[in-house]
Scaffold this active site. Structure first.
Site, mmCIF file in Angstrom:
data_model
loop_
_atom_site.group_PDB
_atom_site.id
_atom_site.type_symbol
_atom_site.label_atom_id
_atom_site.label_comp_id
_atom_site.label_asym_id
_atom_site.label_seq_id
_atom_site.Cartn_x
_atom_site.Cartn_y
_atom_site.Cartn_z
ATOM 1 N N ASN A 11 0.878 -1.172 0.000
ATOM 2 C CA ASN A 11 0.000 0.000 0.000
ATOM 3 C C ASN A 11 0.911 1.215 0.000
ATOM 4 O O ASN A 11 1.438 1.618 1.036
ATOM 5 C CB ASN A 11 -0.880 -0.032 1.256
ATOM 6 C CG ASN A 11 -1.838 1.149 1.332
ATOM 7 O OD1 ASN A 11 -1.782 2.053 0.498
ATOM 8 N ND2 ASN A 11 -2.691 1.144 2.330
ATOM 9 N N ARG A 92 -2.662 -2.094 -3.312
ATOM 10 C CA ARG A 92 -3.870 -1.305 -3.084
ATOM 11 C C ARG A 92 -3.801 -0.081 -4.003
ATOM 12 O O ARG A 92 -2.837 0.678 -3.968
ATOM 13 C CB ARG A 92 -3.931 -0.836 -1.638
ATOM 14 C CG ARG A 92 -5.121 0.058 -1.425
ATOM 15 C CD ARG A 92 -5.085 0.727 -0.085
ATOM 16 N NE ARG A 92 -6.308 1.484 0.090
ATOM 17 C CZ ARG A 92 -6.366 2.641 0.736
ATOM 18 N NH1 ARG A 92 -5.284 3.173 1.256
ATOM 19 N NH2 ARG A 92 -7.505 3.271 0.862
ATOM 20 N N HIS A 181 -13.150 2.360 0.239
ATOM 21 C CA HIS A 181 -13.112 1.310 1.275
ATOM 22 C C HIS A 181 -13.702 0.000 0.748
ATOM 23 O O HIS A 181 -14.142 -0.851 1.529
ATOM 24 C CB HIS A 181 -13.947 1.695 2.531
ATOM 25 C CG HIS A 181 -13.382 2.805 3.354
ATOM 26 N ND1 HIS A 181 -14.188 3.697 4.029
ATOM 27 C CD2 HIS A 181 -12.113 3.149 3.648
ATOM 28 C CE1 HIS A 181 -13.443 4.556 4.688
ATOM 29 N NE2 HIS A 181 -12.172 4.253 4.482
ATOM 30 N N ARG A 242 -13.091 15.035 8.299
ATOM 31 C CA ARG A 242 -13.955 15.354 7.144
ATOM 32 C C ARG A 242 -15.412 15.401 7.593
ATOM 33 O O ARG A 242 -15.811 14.621 8.457
ATOM 34 C CB ARG A 242 -13.793 14.280 6.064
ATOM 35 C CG ARG A 242 -12.426 14.248 5.440
ATOM 36 C CD ARG A 242 -12.273 13.040 4.510
ATOM 37 N NE ARG A 242 -11.217 12.162 4.948
ATOM 38 C CZ ARG A 242 -11.070 10.886 4.568
ATOM 39 N NH1 ARG A 242 -11.926 10.346 3.729
ATOM 40 N NH2 ARG A 242 -10.076 10.166 5.012
ATOM 41 N N GLU A 384 -7.968 -5.747 5.367
ATOM 42 C CA GLU A 384 -7.843 -5.399 3.949
ATOM 43 C C GLU A 384 -6.657 -6.113 3.305
ATOM 44 O O GLU A 384 -6.704 -6.457 2.125
ATOM 45 C CB GLU A 384 -7.720 -3.878 3.803
ATOM 46 C CG GLU A 384 -9.049 -3.186 4.099
ATOM 47 C CD GLU A 384 -8.932 -1.688 4.335
ATOM 48 O OE1 GLU A 384 -8.542 -1.301 5.454
ATOM 49 O OE2 GLU A 384 -9.230 -0.920 3.419
#
Ligand code: ADP
Length: 399
Positions: A11, A92, A181, A242, A384
């Site tokens: 990643n 990823r 996601h 956010r 993940e």
């Protein structure tokens, strides 16, 4: 000793590279690491194997140097990659646009498409690409597979993925809802079905991935039919920094009353909003500590988070037309029993019943609703890396 066989999961961000060597069948992690401050001064390499952590200070000029450092860490601390059957490197990649609905073997054409998608993910796709290119040159004989964060949501029907905006925006500028996601939502919804001992194909599930970034997904029979993040990861739930959903008229209003530029607005919505904007802390653990101490801002932040979650859970139950399972995952979803209780207790009128003990004191994968509950409520820790390893291995086997 038999040779290890595994997928190296990478990643790569703009200035960091995370890696993990994973058995795609069992999910066992043989070693993992993180290289920080790529292209900056005072780089750091972390490598963890057999519960031992090794930390090295190294200048890491670019992603190629980071991949070299990673390989050297494997050689120094194990397992030596020369002794491992590397089935694939699974990368990823954040944005696959409408071009990728599945994990994909990396070719020059795939790289060109990921590059073409940079305007949709300017902070992520460039680092992802650099990571792929660096690993390709270090391991030229190992298949590289790109696993996209957006791919799982490509099954959304047009009614869910379309913004009601002018045709030119939609057609010329690819403005639509993509969702993110996806790797986590795919893994968690599948594990939830396994945990319930029911076929994935017959389940209607809402997955709440609540980490620093947060998103909700409605999964019908294993397929994403709606998700809360949109063109960018700003839409939907309240997150660490956010805001999630807003009135689109806010930009114009702030431009007029406060002279905000597009850059000011973007920075405030990416880095200064959410829990941070409401309570002064982006970290849910701190928000909870302050809330326990009676801080009204922390209480408001918590209440706004819960309200928005209810909004999505109720909305997605309606979109699905039924609800078999509600699943919590990621840092907050897996660890914050108070937040889970606040959401689930508000659903009592719909026959959802929390098992207070399983919620409060249990650990790991589990059901946290009573047997009588009309909807099974679950905690499923996300993984993940295992999902990327599994998908990469599948692509390689299918070649
Ligand atoms: P990322 O999106 O960066 O992968 P994580 O999934 O690790 O994030 O989630 C980070 C969030 O999880 C932070 O807000 C952190 O405070 C929260 N978190 C972790 N442990 C707990 C806990 N025990 N209680 C409440 N929140 C927690």
């Amino acid at each position: 000793m038999p040779r290890l066989s595994g997928v190296l999961v990478v990643n790569a961000g703009s200035s960091s590279l995370k890696y993990q060597l994973v058995d795609p069948t069992t999910g066992a992690c043989f070693a993992k690491g993180l290289i920080e401050r790529i292209g900056l001064d005072a780089g750091v390499v972390h490598h963890e194997v057999d519960g031992q952590r090794h930390v090295l200070e190294r200048d890491v000029a670019d992603h190629a140097a980071a991949v070299t450092q990673m390989t050297e860490a494997f050689t120094a601390y194990g397992p030596d990659l020369g002794d491992v059957d590397l089935l694939a490197v699974g990368h990823r990649v954040v944005h696959g646009g409408q071009d990728f609905a599945d994990p994909t073997l990396v070719t020059d054409e795939v790289l060109a498409t990921v590059e073409r998608l940079i305007p949709l993910a300017p902070l992520h796709n460039p680092g992802n690409l650099q990571g792929i290119r660096a690993t390709q040159s270090q391991f030229p004989d190992v298949p590289q597979v790109a696993v996209f964060d957006t791919a799982f949501h490509q099954t959304m029907p047009a009614a869910a993925s379309t913004y009601a905006v002018p045709r030119a925006w939609r057609e010329e500028h690819r403005v639509r809802r993509y969702g993110f996601h996806g790797t986590s939502h795919a893994y968690v919804s599948r594990r939830a079905a396994e945990l319930l001992g029911r076929p994935l194909e017959e389940l209607a599930t809402v997955v709440l991935h609540l980490g620093n970034g947060a998103s909700a997904t409605a999964v019908d029979g294993g397929r994403s039919v709606d998700t809360s993040m949109g063109l960018t990861p700003l839409e939907g739930l309240v997150m660490g920094t956010r805001p999630g959903d807003l009135d689109p008229g806010l930009a114009r209003h702030l431009h007029h009353v406060a002279g905000l530029t597009v850059e000011d607005y973007d920075r405030a919505l990416s880095k200064e909003s959410g829990l941070l904007g409401l309570s002064g802390s982006a970290d849910m653990r701190q928000v909870q500590q302050r809330r326990a101490a009676g801080d009204p801002d922390a209480q408001l932040a918590f209440d706004v988070v819960v309200h928005r979650l209810l909004h999505y859970v109720g909305g997605y139950a309606a979109v699905l037309g039924r609800l078999d399972a509600l699943v919590f995952t990621a840092g907050i979803g897996e660890n914050d029993a108070q937040l889970r209780a606040a959401v689930v207790e508000r659903l009592a009128g719909f026959g959802v019943e929390l098992d207070v003990e399983a919620n409060g004191s249990g650990r790991g994968e589990r059901r946290i609703s009573t047997d009588a509950s009309r909807v099974a409520v679950l905690v499923v820790p996300t993984n993940e890396e295992w999902e990327i390893a599994r998908q990469a291995a599948e692509v390689v086997h299918a070649r």
